[in-house]
Motif scaffolding. Sequence first.
Motif, short mmCIF file in Angstrom:
data_model
loop_
_atom_site.label_atom_id
_atom_site.label_comp_id
_atom_site.label_asym_id
_atom_site.label_seq_id
_atom_site.Cartn_x
_atom_site.Cartn_y
_atom_site.Cartn_z
N LYS A 148 0.84 -1.20 0.00
CA LYS A 148 0.00 0.00 0.00
C LYS A 148 0.87 1.24 0.00
CE LYS A 148 -3.59 -2.46 2.40
NZ LYS A 148 -4.39 -2.67 1.20
N LEU A 149 0.54 2.15 -0.90
CA LEU A 149 1.29 3.41 -0.99
C LEU A 149 0.32 4.57 -0.88
CD1 LEU A 149 3.82 5.19 -1.84
CD2 LEU A 149 2.87 5.03 -4.14
N VAL A 150 0.65 5.53 -0.03
CA VAL A 150 -0.16 6.75 0.05
C VAL A 150 0.71 7.94 -0.33
CG1 VAL A 150 -1.49 8.29 1.56
CG2 VAL A 150 -1.54 5.82 1.97
N LEU A 151 0.19 8.77 -1.21
CA LEU A 151 0.82 10.08 -1.41
C LEU A 151 -0.13 11.08 -0.78
CD1 LEU A 151 2.08 10.06 -5.13
CD2 LEU A 151 3.31 9.43 -3.06
N ASP A 152 0.24 11.57 0.41
CA ASP A 152 -0.60 12.57 1.04
C ASP A 152 -0.20 13.92 0.44
OD1 ASP A 152 -2.56 13.51 2.69
OD2 ASP A 152 -1.30 13.68 4.45
N GLU A 153 -1.15 14.82 0.35
CA GLU A 153 -0.92 16.08 -0.37
C GLU A 153 -0.40 15.73 -1.77
OE1 GLU A 153 -2.06 18.59 1.05
OE2 GLU A 153 -2.16 17.90 3.11
N ALA A 154 -1.12 14.83 -2.40
CA ALA A 154 -0.64 14.21 -3.64
C ALA A 154 -0.31 15.21 -4.73
CB ALA A 154 -1.68 13.22 -4.14
N ASP A 155 -1.10 16.27 -4.84
CA ASP A 155 -0.83 17.22 -5.92
C ASP A 155 0.54 17.87 -5.74
OD1 ASP A 155 -2.04 18.41 -3.68
OD2 ASP A 155 -2.60 20.19 -4.79
N GLN A 156 0.91 18.10 -4.48
CA GLN A 156 2.23 18.68 -4.24
C GLN A 156 3.33 17.64 -4.49
OE1 GLN A 156 3.02 20.21 -0.29
NE2 GLN A 156 4.69 21.49 -1.03
N MET A 157 3.06 16.40 -4.11
CA MET A 157 4.06 15.35 -4.28
C MET A 157 4.34 15.08 -5.76
SD MET A 157 4.55 14.72 -1.11
CE MET A 157 5.82 13.64 -1.55
N LEU A 158 3.33 15.33 -6.60
CA LEU A 158 3.52 15.05 -8.02
C LEU A 158 3.85 16.32 -8.82
CD1 LEU A 158 0.65 12.45 -8.55
CD2 LEU A 158 3.09 12.00 -8.31
N GLY A 161 9.69 19.60 -8.29
CA GLY A 161 10.31 19.76 -6.98
C GLY A 161 10.26 18.45 -6.20
N PHE A 162 9.16 17.73 -6.32
CA PHE A 162 9.05 16.45 -5.64
C PHE A 162 8.98 15.29 -6.63
CE2 PHE A 162 7.39 18.77 -1.83
CZ PHE A 162 8.27 18.21 -0.90
N LEU A 163 8.51 15.60 -7.83
CA LEU A 163 8.16 14.53 -8.78
C LEU A 163 9.30 13.55 -9.03
CD1 LEU A 163 5.96 13.34 -10.54
CD2 LEU A 163 6.71 14.81 -12.40
N ASP A 164 10.52 14.07 -9.26
CA ASP A 164 11.64 13.17 -9.57
C ASP A 164 11.89 12.19 -8.43
OD1 ASP A 164 11.94 14.34 -11.94
OD2 ASP A 164 13.76 15.48 -11.45
N ASP A 165 11.93 12.73 -7.21
CA ASP A 165 12.17 11.87 -6.04
C ASP A 165 11.07 10.83 -5.90
OD1 ASP A 165 14.37 13.35 -5.55
OD2 ASP A 165 13.65 14.30 -3.71
N VAL A 166 9.85 11.29 -6.05
CA VAL A 166 8.72 10.38 -5.88
C VAL A 166 8.78 9.27 -6.94
CG1 VAL A 166 6.19 10.19 -6.01
CG2 VAL A 166 7.23 12.03 -4.70
N GLU A 167 9.09 9.67 -8.17
CA GLU A 167 9.18 8.65 -9.23
C GLU A 167 10.26 7.62 -8.93
OE1 GLU A 167 9.48 10.94 -12.89
OE2 GLU A 167 7.48 10.20 -13.43
N THR A 168 11.39 8.09 -8.41
CA THR A 168 12.47 7.15 -8.06
C THR A 168 12.00 6.18 -6.99
OG1 THR A 168 13.97 8.99 -8.47
CG2 THR A 168 14.92 7.05 -7.43
N ILE A 169 11.28 6.70 -6.00
CA ILE A 169 10.78 5.81 -4.94
C ILE A 169 9.78 4.81 -5.51
CG2 ILE A 169 9.49 5.72 -2.75
CD1 ILE A 169 10.62 8.57 -2.18
N LEU A 170 8.91 5.31 -6.40
CA LEU A 170 7.89 4.43 -6.96
C LEU A 170 8.51 3.25 -7.71
CD1 LEU A 170 5.03 6.78 -8.28
CD2 LEU A 170 5.35 5.76 -6.05
N ARG A 171 9.66 3.51 -8.33
CA ARG A 171 10.33 2.43 -9.08
C ARG A 171 10.77 1.28 -8.17
NH1 ARG A 171 12.00 6.58 -12.70
NH2 ARG A 171 13.86 7.08 -11.51
N GLU A 172 10.96 1.59 -6.91
CA GLU A 172 11.41 0.57 -5.95
C GLU A 172 10.25 -0.24 -5.37
OE1 GLU A 172 14.68 0.06 -5.07
OE2 GLU A 172 15.16 1.54 -6.62
#
Length: 529
Positions: A148-158, A161-172
């Motif tokens: 289970k994965l939650v992106l809280d404040e998802a619009d900011q996470m995507l 500024g955050f998108l690259d980091d989040v994408e890298t985490i998602l790949r794992e």
Amino acid sequence: MTNFEQLGIRPEWCEVLRHQGIAVPTPVQERSIPVLLGGRDIIAEAQTGTGKTLAFLLPIIQKINVSDRSPQALIIAPTRELALQITEEAKKLTANDDKIHVLAVYGGQDVEKQLRKLNNGTQIVVGTPGRLLDHLRRGTLKLDNVKKLVLDEADQMLHMGFLDDVETILRELPHKRQTMLFSATMPKGIRVLAKNYMKDPEDVKVSSKSVIPIHQIRQQVLECTDRGKFAALCGMIDTYRPYLAIIFCRTKRRASKLNEDLREAGYDSDELHGDLSQAKRENVMKKFRDAKLQVLVATDVAARGLDVEGITHVFNYDIPHDAESYIHRIGRTGRAGGTGLAVTFATQHDRPELARIEEGTNQKLNRIQWTSEGPVASTGAARRSIHSEGDEERGSRSAGTGSARRGSGRNDRRDGGRSGRGSRGGAGGRSGGRSGGRSGDERSAGRGSARSSDSSRGGASQGRSGSSRGTGQGGRGGASRGEERSSSGWAGRSADKRTAGRGGAGTGRPDSAGRGPGRGDRRDSRRGR
Ligand SMILES: Nc1ncnc2c1ncn2[C@@H]1O[C@H](COP(=O)(O)OP(=O)(O)OP(=O)(O)O)[C@@H](O)[C@H]1O
């Protein structure tokens, strides 16, 4: 009325909620929990302060495999404060279950300590992107078992500024997982982008006429000049006497300078922004949550997600750059069915931003100006005092404008009322006294002279009824606005408790002589807490 059990939450968790005084699901909980328990992905959008955190935490906690100590759920939040807050909320829920372990992983904290805790086995990891990446790179965090994965404040996470980091985490993360996106704002572009990371998500949009809980948050624009800003802010604090206020500034430097100026002027203020050490950030947040600090000057680091009970006022000292930022900032008040006042300072140069905010929130905001007599409405040919305007428009509902301005003794800066959420009917909460509501006299000891001696003003009081809440914060006295219930009726408060505080201090309604609750009244109301 639906209850949590009907949504599929097991009785033992419902019992935990009841002990926290939470009985009735909010609309976003009502709509999201069954979807999540059914295993579907979700994009959920609902107004600030409407309980999105529990909407994802409950289904996660209920589905944890307690015999497996590896990370099974990952919750990513944009700030350390929010990651910590979510962790605390999850820990509060699982306090009686020693088989479920929750860990916050965020920057500025001792990595070794985090590592030890991670190695001891934790099923729910809550973190900020930077530190999560750090652990992934060191190989100290394994996400192979995350379901289970939650992106809280998802619009900011995507967002950039955050998108690259989040994408890298998602790949794992395993491909086969449930992905949950939550926010009060979800611009269309982000929704489209989000679907790239999700499988046939259910769109849950809790519809209401406004993106802002307008019945809970009263909004004003204070037209001023750059030069006049500070005096107007001081005047507002003196007049409205927030219980707790957040003042937003555009930059860390501006926040730091404003805090310095406020302290110099004798205000009980501190700062929160990214230039501070983690220890200082946590210390400031604790003081603010404990109401040992009246005014918090912050950058947008405090704009999203923070849930601090008792914030009666938000001041946008520097105008937010867009509607989303405005919505989240002002959403720090008026939470969980309570009320608050949000004042946005606007100079001539801020007109484009103001127009963007009005367009993005689909409303025309009330303009006021600051004068030596206090705030006056600046629309229309004849200026009217906004006190009378407030009464006409909203009766006693207004936070912070129900007063006659009779001077502003700085030794009397805080109104007795606590945030207007009212009681949650907290069966398990402590009902002891609360230190936060110190009287103005105590607060100002040794701080020099008051500006004026007359304390009989009605301020921004949105008292919480004298109830207990399961947060261990103790019952809070002050006035309640028991007559006001959130339109959806979810607020989960027992009517008797809500009304118990009525007629106490801080309804903001002037008495027949045009005065608000005097200091004496407020002190009395505090004694009961
Ligand atoms: N069913 C409920 N009944 C009463 N109070 C609730 C309920 N659910 C949550 N709350 C309380 O409402 C407050 C706001 O909840 P939460 O912080 O989850 O809001 P949010 O929707 O995530 O807001 P934001 O968009 O600002 O992040 C919290 O103090 C929470 O404990």
